[in-house]
Design a protein around this motif. Structure first.
Motif, short mmCIF file in Angstrom:
data_model
loop_
_atom_site.label_atom_id
_atom_site.label_comp_id
_atom_site.label_asym_id
_atom_site.label_seq_id
_atom_site.Cartn_x
_atom_site.Cartn_y
_atom_site.Cartn_z
N GLU A 1 0.83 -1.21 0.00
CA GLU A 1 0.00 0.00 0.00
C GLU A 1 0.86 1.26 0.00
O GLU A 1 0.54 2.25 -0.66
CB GLU A 1 -0.93 -0.01 1.22
CG GLU A 1 -2.06 -1.04 1.17
CD GLU A 1 -1.53 -2.47 1.35
OE1 GLU A 1 -2.22 -3.40 0.88
OE2 GLU A 1 -0.44 -2.64 1.97
N THR B 1 1.37 6.74 -6.85
CA THR B 1 0.28 7.69 -7.05
C THR B 1 0.76 9.12 -6.92
O THR B 1 0.35 10.00 -7.67
CB THR B 1 -0.85 7.42 -6.03
OG1 THR B 1 -1.33 6.08 -6.20
CG2 THR B 1 -2.00 8.39 -6.22
N GLY C 1 -3.73 10.20 -10.51
CA GLY C 1 -4.77 9.23 -10.82
C GLY C 1 -5.01 8.25 -9.70
O GLY C 1 -4.61 8.46 -8.55
N GLN C 2 -5.71 7.16 -10.03
CA GLN C 2 -6.01 6.10 -9.07
C GLN C 2 -5.40 4.80 -9.57
O GLN C 2 -5.57 4.42 -10.72
CB GLN C 2 -7.53 5.94 -8.93
CG GLN C 2 -8.23 7.15 -8.32
CD GLN C 2 -9.72 6.95 -8.21
OE1 GLN C 2 -10.29 6.13 -8.90
NE2 GLN C 2 -10.35 7.71 -7.31
N ALA D 1 -4.74 0.58 -9.08
CA ALA D 1 -5.26 -0.67 -8.52
C ALA D 1 -4.35 -1.80 -8.97
O ALA D 1 -4.02 -1.91 -10.16
CB ALA D 1 -6.69 -0.91 -9.00
N TRP E 1 -4.73 1.75 -13.97
CA TRP E 1 -4.75 3.20 -13.70
C TRP E 1 -6.02 3.81 -14.23
O TRP E 1 -6.49 3.48 -15.34
CB TRP E 1 -3.55 3.87 -14.36
CG TRP E 1 -3.46 5.35 -14.10
CD1 TRP E 1 -2.78 5.96 -13.09
CD2 TRP E 1 -4.05 6.40 -14.88
NE1 TRP E 1 -2.93 7.33 -13.17
CE2 TRP E 1 -3.71 7.63 -14.26
CE3 TRP E 1 -4.85 6.42 -16.01
CZ2 TRP E 1 -4.12 8.85 -14.75
CZ3 TRP E 1 -5.27 7.65 -16.51
CH2 TRP E 1 -4.90 8.85 -15.88
N GLU E 2 -6.60 4.72 -13.44
CA GLU E 2 -7.77 5.49 -13.88
C GLU E 2 -7.57 6.93 -13.43
O GLU E 2 -6.97 7.19 -12.37
CB GLU E 2 -9.05 4.94 -13.28
CG GLU E 2 -9.45 3.57 -13.78
CD GLU E 2 -10.76 3.08 -13.18
OE1 GLU E 2 -11.22 2.02 -13.58
OE2 GLU E 2 -11.28 3.81 -12.29
N SER F 1 -8.29 10.59 -11.83
CA SER F 1 -9.10 11.11 -10.72
C SER F 1 -9.81 12.39 -11.12
O SER F 1 -10.85 12.74 -10.58
CB SER F 1 -8.21 11.38 -9.51
OG SER F 1 -7.60 10.21 -9.04
N ASP G 1 -5.72 14.80 -15.25
CA ASP G 1 -4.77 13.69 -15.08
C ASP G 1 -4.32 13.17 -16.43
O ASP G 1 -5.14 12.95 -17.32
CB ASP G 1 -5.41 12.55 -14.28
CG ASP G 1 -5.47 12.86 -12.80
OD1 ASP G 1 -6.30 12.24 -12.11
OD2 ASP G 1 -4.68 13.70 -12.33
#
Length: 459
Positions: free
Chosen positions: A169, A176, A181-182, A184, A192-193, A195, A199
């Motif tokens: 984590e 990050t 972005g976000q 996972a 990646w996505e 935010s 971005d």
């Protein structure tokens, strides 16, 4: 709209992309926007010079089409059809070079571009189309280098965090903070996505390499392998300190498949890098050296193939420093060179060897930025400010003169100047900086200043 100061963009372009807006902002090009100011955030994939009435077969989309109107100026009615064909081919803009066929951009072309919302740029007579294509090529290369450097530096940062026993984590939080972005991480795949709208998507190379680092963190270390590497590291440290004979490494080298009677290549990596590069490197003895109090340690590899070491470093995007090949008895003296090259590799974002340590760039890259900043501020800033305020080209002249090994004749030919004009510029450089580029010692100082000035903000 005319002029070179369009409104601010609504959305960030992809990493490394050059837009029509970016081209308008380059003072050296002197481009003037004549149409479609609301479409200048289109990405310019490439520049395509043409004098064809219908260039569609040669366009792939996203091109800045450059023309002087040779085939169309005699029949102004064709300009509308020409613009329609460019839009059909998904061209992003058209640039018209004045001074060759006409002294001004044809009004029919201006009207057609305004009606169809295709950006139209006036290219000054003094700016060859090649200057635009070269700028796009340079921006593309710079973007690729910047991405590669970011990948190397982030990989090194994550490896250091892993050496400090950070959790997965925490590693994701580091990534990050660097790319936004976000993130996972599931089943060995890093997703990646965005935010927010601003971005910028990271490169596939970035996600792939960061994902490989995180995959390492997912797995438990092999305790026996870790113990062997610690023992080898302890033995190597004793060899370096003169407390053990290098011959004591022979058995461990042989067990790792390395010919102890041949040349041995000593390489330094960030701690725990062996988990990423061992498979690619093949036969090699890895050893972990603990760092000084409060500092991370170093991973060392002893192998027989320097090319394989460099290839493994490039493929894994991990910093690496490589010493000169040596016989077993000289391994202890090779360790400092490998560690120094590793430090250089971390700075430049690419593998470094013992030869890089003795190069001009290598020497400067090892210096603290505070030590080089006075060279840039004293020797280059006055030239850059003079170029900005007076429209001169003293910085490019100095760059060409240094690249031409201080040769008046060669530099004059490269810059298409009369030698006396070049001498006048060099004299002006000396007056502004107090350093005469015709004198070797001053030329070296100016070279250091130029190096530091061009890399300001990158270190």
């Amino acid at each position: 709209m005319t002029g070179n100061t369009p409104a601010a963009p609504a959305r960030t372009a992809p990493v490394g992309a050059v837009t029509v807006r970016d081209l308008l902002a380059v003072p050296a090009l002197g481009l003037r926007l004549l149409a479609a100011d609301d479409a200048i955030d289109a990405v310019v994939r490439w520049a395509h010079p043409t004098e064809l009435v219908d260039p569609r077969p040669y366009l792939q989309g996203g091109e800045l089409v450059l023309t002087v109107g040779t085939s169309l100026v005699e029949d102004p009615a064709q300009w509308g059809a020409f613009v329609d064909r460019l839009l059909d081919a998904r061209a992003c803009a058209v640039g018209y070079g004045v001074g060759d066929v006409t002294e001004q951009v044809p009004e029919d072309l201006v009207t057609a571009c305004r009606e169809r919302r295709l950006p139209l740029l006036e290219v000054p007579a003094t700016v060859p189309f090649q200057a635009i294509t070269e700028l796009l090529a340079d921006r593309r290369a710079e973007a690729r280098t910047a991405v590669e450097r970011q990948v190397h530096q982030l990989s090194a940062q994550l490896l250091d965090a892993m050496a400090a026993d950070r959790s997965l984590e925490e590693l994701l939080a580091i990534v990050t903070s660097e790319i936004g972005g976000q993130l996972a991480y599931r089943n060995g795949v890093l997703g990646w996505e965005p935010s927010r709208d601003s971005d910028v998507p990271p490169s596939s190379s970035m996600l792939r390499h960061v994902g490989s680092v995180l995959a390492v963190r997912r797995h438990e270390e092999d305790l026996a392998l870790a113990h062997r590497r610690a023992e080898a590291g302890r033995l190597l440290r004793w060899v370096a300190e003169g407390k053990a004979d290098p011959e004591s490494l022979r058995e461990a080298l042989s067990a790792a498949g390395v010919d102890a009677d041949g040349r041995v290549v000593v390489a330094a990596w960030p701690q725990r890098a062996a988990l990423l590069v061992a498979d690619a490197l093949g036969d090699a003895l890895f050893a972990d050296l603990p760092g000084a109090e409060g500092a991370t340690g170093t991973c060392l590899s002893l192998s027989g193939d320097g090319k394989a070491v460099l290839q493994a470093a490039v493929e894994s995007a991990v910093p690496c420093g490589v010493a000169a090949p040596c016989v077993l008895g000289e391994v202890g003296s090779a360790l400092p060179a490998a560690v120094a090259a590793l430090d250089l590799s971390r700075r430049r974002g690419a593998p470094a060897t013992h030869r890089d340590l003795v190069s001009f760039d290598g020497l400067l890259e090892q210096q603290p930025s505070d030590r080089l900043r006075p060279f840039a501020e004293t020797l280059l800033v006055p030239l850059a400010e003079h170029d900005r305020d007076h429209g001169t080209a003293l910085v490019p002249t100095l760059r060409a003169f240094l690249g031409g090994d201080g040769s008046i004749g060669r530099t004059a030919r490269d810059l298409h100047l009369h030698p006396n004009s070049l001498r006048h510029r060099l004299k002006r450089i000396g007056e502004l900086t107090g350093a005469d580029p015709r004198i070797f010692a001053d030329r070296v100082a100016l070279a250091v200043g130029l190096w530091a000035w061009e890399r300001r903000g990158r270190r």
